[in-house]
Every structure is written in C-alpha cells, then in structure tokens.
Design an enzyme around this catalytic site. Structure first.
Site, PDB file in Angstrom:
ATOM      1  N   ASP A   1      -9.853  22.872  17.878  1.00 20.81           N
ATOM      2  CA  ASP A   1     -10.714  23.977  17.961  1.00 20.81           C
ATOM      3  C   ASP A   1     -10.254  24.488  19.354  1.00 20.81           C
ATOM      4  O   ASP A   1      -9.832  25.720  19.651  1.00 20.81           O
ATOM      5  CB  ASP A   1     -11.839  23.804  18.106  1.00 20.81           C
ATOM      6  CG  ASP A   1     -12.264  23.228  19.128  1.00 20.81           C
ATOM      7  OD1 ASP A   1     -11.734  21.848  19.970  1.00 20.81           O
ATOM      8  OD2 ASP A   1     -13.501  22.925  19.932  1.00 20.81           O
ATOM      9  N   HIS A   2      -8.830  23.619  20.207  1.00 20.64           N
ATOM     10  CA  HIS A   2      -8.141  24.581  20.963  1.00 20.64           C
ATOM     11  C   HIS A   2      -6.904  25.010  20.894  1.00 20.64           C
ATOM     12  O   HIS A   2      -6.357  26.304  21.122  1.00 20.64           O
ATOM     13  CB  HIS A   2      -8.581  23.954  22.287  1.00 20.64           C
ATOM     14  CG  HIS A   2      -9.459  24.030  23.027  1.00 20.64           C
ATOM     15  ND1 HIS A   2     -10.336  24.742  24.091  1.00 20.64           N
ATOM     16  CD2 HIS A   2     -11.306  22.966  22.119  1.00 20.64           C
ATOM     17  CE1 HIS A   2     -11.163  23.912  23.801  1.00 20.64           C
ATOM     18  NE2 HIS A   2     -11.606  23.385  23.008  1.00 20.64           N
TER      19      HIS A   2
ATOM     20  N   ASP B   1     -12.664  21.793  27.646  1.00 19.98           N
ATOM     21  CA  ASP B   1     -13.527  20.677  27.449  1.00 19.98           C
ATOM     22  C   ASP B   1     -13.542  19.641  28.555  1.00 19.98           C
ATOM     23  O   ASP B   1     -12.630  19.223  28.882  1.00 19.98           O
ATOM     24  CB  ASP B   1     -13.511  20.168  25.875  1.00 19.98           C
ATOM     25  CG  ASP B   1     -13.140  21.510  24.782  1.00 19.98           C
ATOM     26  OD1 ASP B   1     -13.494  22.086  25.059  1.00 19.98           O
ATOM     27  OD2 ASP B   1     -13.806  20.646  23.717  1.00 19.98           O
TER      28      ASP B   1
HETATM   29 ZN   LIG Z   1     -12.196  19.146  23.167  1.00 17.32          ZN
END
Ligand SMILES: [Zn+2]
Length: 322
Positions: free
Chosen positions: A84-85, A230
C-alpha cells in the site's frame, strides 16, 4: 499558513516563491483503497523542488487528478515495501517512459526495491529511455539522502514489522536579516550583503566600522516537514522530529484498538498526537486510516483531545507553509 481544499482546476505552483513548502495529500487509506481514499502518497514541494513521498497504487492517476506534472518529479522517497506504499511505483516508472521522459529519476527506498524494479523491467523486456538512480537507505540509520543549496532530506528509523524509514525535509539555516532601522545611505548594497553573510566591515585603519551583529537580526527560522510512515508508537522518533513545522504521523487505529495497533506495529490517533505534543511540533497531520473508519471525525477528535493542532490527511488537502 492555511488549509485549503485542492479541488479541480487547482494547479500546483512549482515556481511559487512565497511559499516555503506545500504538501498535497494524494492518498491516506491503509492497506486497500476504500471510501474514496487512495493508499499512501504525498507530493511535497519544498524550495521549488517536487518530492513524491510513497507511491501507493493509483498514484499516477492521483497526480493527474490534482494537475501535478509527473515528469517534473525527479525524486521519489519510498518508506517501506508493504504494497500500500509502493505498488504504484512500477506503473509510474512505465508511464514516465512511455511519455518520453529523458531526465534521470532518483529513487530512495529500502533494500530490495532495486531488485523488484530490475525484475519487472527485465521480464517485460523494457529498456527505459531514462536513467534511474536507486539509493537504498540503510535500515536503522539516520542518513543524508538528498541535499541542494537550500535544503536537506534525511532518513530516520521507524518501528514497523519490516524495514521502514521516515523522512525529514529541512530547509538549511538562513542568513541573518538586515536591521532596516540601522540601514543608512552610507551603507552600500555590497556592504549589506557582506553584513548579512556575518562579515564585519573594517575601515582603512583596520578597525571595525560595522559589526555584522550590530546591523543584522538573527535569521528567520528554517522550515521542516517530517513524514512518519507506518510505525508503532516509539519515542525514539522524537529526536528526529523535534519542533518541525509539520509532522505527518500514521494513525491507523483509534485508542480502543491499541492492542491491535501494537500487534501490527501501527499507532493510534491518540499516540500520534502524544508524539506530536512531546516533539513540540507546530502542526500534526494524521493519516493511514483503517478501512473500518468510514467517518474520520472520531479519529480526529481523539487526536485533538491530546494535541489540538491536528488535521486529517484528506486526499486533495493542501498544506501551505510560508
Ligand atoms: Zn506497513
């Protein structure tokens, strides 16, 4: 400084001299795209250099949506290799090639990213018509990754399940300011420049005629932006983000799920706010919202109870620092 919605027709002004930096949110949902929220990506324009920070799936469409010229981006920072990054990166690399890019592209990412890009290009038999310089930052280190005349970018370690880095974008210390009250016609423009540079001006006998400290004021403060991707709550981050103008910190969960946040190496909104408070930052921006929170008002309220100067990283929102 103000928050504004960057809706259609908004143009990112790469040449705006008045702003020290602008930050445009391109995505802020965790794990999957949901509730019209894309995955993590941000465009920071600092000292007139555009930096793409993380590149979740669909980032190139987001750049188009907010009228940001992807070909002008020469520096991309990737925080870690959870999809997701960075799953938007190969698509962006490919499109830049198809649109005829010639300029080199600098990517700063975790160990393993070079191999991922190489395997993709090799198996699709793609020969890019531009060069990629991939700098893999060292996990756990605080490294200088980028520097120009006006600013620096450093990595700093975060506490996540896999290697993960934050990035600190900081303007270099400015020159002293002329004290206008003390400026007279007898002080030439060249002398003013020398005084600003901290130089004392001597007379013909070698005595101090104008001491820089007497004719100038301390420099105005330098601006800074810290991106904490994160991470679980970790006070070792404090030393890197102290007093920044704007801190982005993930807030995947609310406090009722603090145990889950700890188990998955993520933070709660309250923890993000606590870190901002302890670091004495000017403003906090929270993001990486769990899909379980369709309505983000309670997430914002939880953070603001601890640190009132908090905003949500809502797609299309633009932060400006003068
Ligand atoms: Zn992560």
């Amino acid at each position: 400084m103000s928050w504004s919605k960057a809706w259609k027709n908004r143009q990112i002004k790469f040449s705006n001299q008045k702003l020290a930096f602008t930050l445009t949110i391109l995505g802020s949902n965790a794990s999957v795209p949901a509730h019209n929220r894309n995955q993590t990506a941000q465009l920071l324009n600092m000292m007139q250099v555009p930096f793409l920070i993380d590149c979740g799936e669909g980032t190139q469409l987001q750049l188009k949506k907010y009228k940001i010229k992807a070909q002008k981006i020469d520096h991309i920072f990737i925080s870690h290799l959870h999809g997701d990054h960075y799953y938007g990166l190969m698509g962006l690399i490919s499109s830049l090639h198809l649109y005829g890019r010639k300029n080199d592209l600098n990517i700063y990412g975790p160990p393993g990213l070079k191999e991922i890009i190489t395997v993709n290009l090799k198996n699709s038999q793609t020969h890019l018509n531009y060069k990629i310089h991939l700098r893999e930052w060292i996990p756990g280190e605080h490294e200088l990754l980028f520097e120009n005349l006006h600013m620096t970018v450093h990595s700093f370690p975060l506490n996540h399940r896999i290697n993960c880095s934050g990035f600190l974008f900081r303007e270099k210390p400015k020159k002293r300011r002329l004290d206008k009250i003390k400026m007279t016609d007898s002080i030439s423009p060249l002398t003013m420049i020398r005084l600003k540079n901290g130089e004392d001006i001597l007379d013909e006998h070698g005595n101090i005629k104008y001491a820089s400290k007497d004719y100038t004021l301390p420099p105005s403060p330098s601006v800074s932006y810290a991106f904490c991707s994160d991470t679980k709550y970790d006070e070792s981050i404090l030393s890197y983000v102290q007093n920044v103008n704007l801190l982005y910190h993930e807030a995947t969960f609310m406090n009722e799920m603090a145990d889950r946040a700890a188990d998955t190496f993520h933070s709660t909104a309250e923890q993000a706010a606590l870190l901002a408070k302890k670091a004495k930052v000017k403003r906090l921006l929270i993001g990486h919202f769990s899909t379980r929170y369709k309505d983000l008002a309670p997430v914002l309220n939880e953070a603001r109870a601890v640190y009132p100067a908090t905003e949500l990283a809502i797609e299309g929102t633009e932060y400006e620092e003068k």
